[in-house]
Design an enzyme around this catalytic site. Sequence first.
Site, short mmCIF file in Angstrom:
data_model
loop_
_atom_site.label_atom_id
_atom_site.label_comp_id
_atom_site.label_asym_id
_atom_site.label_seq_id
_atom_site.Cartn_x
_atom_site.Cartn_y
_atom_site.Cartn_z
N TYR A 119 12.03 -3.36 -6.24
CA TYR A 119 10.71 -2.78 -6.49
C TYR A 119 9.67 -3.71 -5.89
O TYR A 119 9.75 -4.93 -6.06
CB TYR A 119 10.48 -2.66 -8.00
CG TYR A 119 9.09 -2.16 -8.35
CD1 TYR A 119 8.86 -0.81 -8.52
CD2 TYR A 119 8.03 -3.05 -8.47
CE1 TYR A 119 7.58 -0.35 -8.83
CE2 TYR A 119 6.75 -2.60 -8.76
CZ TYR A 119 6.53 -1.24 -8.94
OH TYR A 119 5.28 -0.80 -9.22
N GLU A 207 2.90 1.42 -3.71
CA GLU A 207 4.12 1.21 -4.49
C GLU A 207 5.35 1.60 -3.68
O GLU A 207 5.45 2.72 -3.21
CB GLU A 207 4.07 2.02 -5.79
CG GLU A 207 5.22 1.68 -6.72
CD GLU A 207 5.17 2.47 -8.02
OE1 GLU A 207 5.12 3.71 -7.98
OE2 GLU A 207 5.17 1.83 -9.10
#
Length: 398
Positions: A119, A207
């Site tokens: 991530y 993101e």
Amino acid sequence: MNIHEYQAKALLKTYGVPISKGVPIMRPEDAEAAANELGGPVWVVKSQIHAGGRGKGKFKEADAGEQGGVRLARSVDEVKTFASQMLGKTLVTKQTGPAGKQVNRLYIEEGSAIDKEFYLSALVDRETGHVAFVVSTEGGMDIEEVAHSTPEKIVTLTVDPVTGVMPHHGRSVAKALKLTGDLAKQAASLVDQLYAAFVGMDMSMLEINPLIVTKDGNLRVLDAKVSFDSNALYRHPDLADLRDLTEEDEKEIEASKYDLAYIALDGTIGCMVNGAGLAMATLDIIKLYGEEPANFLDVGGGASEEKVTAAFKIITADPQVKGILVNIFGGIMKCDVIANGVIAAVKAVGLSVPLVVRLEGTNVEEGKKIIAESGLNVLPADDLDDAAQKIVAAVKGN
Ligand code: ADP
Ligand code: MG
């Protein structure tokens, strides 16, 4: 302003960010050519909506097939089947709410052989006023869940705008992701590229979930979610073209035409307020007295009669609205001007739900008098507390 994954990837590519080859399509009949262009042998058919969690999402329609909004295809025929199953259907994910979102675009992407999923995100950290990178080895998962149950697996670092990205940032990211050798070098240059993209395009959020290590040892951005700072869009007319109005709330689009700061919410009480802080307080107090607001709306300090009327139209057009609370503090604006504006708006658009008006500030007595003498069914209120209780009671009585 949000954009689609495929648009975000195309922009990131111009900064050198490693992405997969892909082709966006809007019609099922374009699926075959897209699949052939990419060559295979594995493709991923990805729903393009402004919401995450697509992979684990579910389509409402039975003929959309059993799988979620991101599907692995092993033949051109399978790409075609998925495309015709998914286009035009409604995908419900954790982020869309129960109503879901219609899939009007697909991104056909080459399939990656995934070794690891990470991530990585970048956002503006309000506390430091710096761009912050948030990284975690726990990729492809719900990051809120990771933050909740294993916060030690999330590493945050901020970048001083004066120096920009320094070599130690790259090293920190590589360390957090447990990358060494060539992959650590790739991580460092990725951080450089992403920071340049973030600042260069005035993003408010970027993101990447997941960022992957491929089986052949390369970093690749497999998903990308980008939001731009709307206040900076005037500097990027090319980015404004990427706006997809079908993804936005119709009431919000209408409000943006009048430069009204309006955000649709799920409740029953429509709110018209001047000043963002007062608007937030109004939402809070409505909730305190047991009802839910239908919207946030800041008409601004110098709201004209035209703006007030437009705001009223947007609020009353919302079928969820069972009552309206107007809460105005006349500072620069005068209460009598506001009162005339509200009455003109009510006369122009009609009123079928209870309306409570709370005025305070300059010329408040004149304002109240105008409301009282208007002959319209408006409930006056003395203060915010009184106003909130009155509108909640009126809505509950319905
Ligand atoms: P979302 O986050 O909305 O579910 P993603 O783009 O992250 O959508 O896709 C979900 C999952 O599908 C990813 O975590 C990854 O495992 C897999 N995936 C996505 N794109 C590809 C691709 N091009 N090749 C292989 N797997 C993919
Ligand atoms: Mg994702």
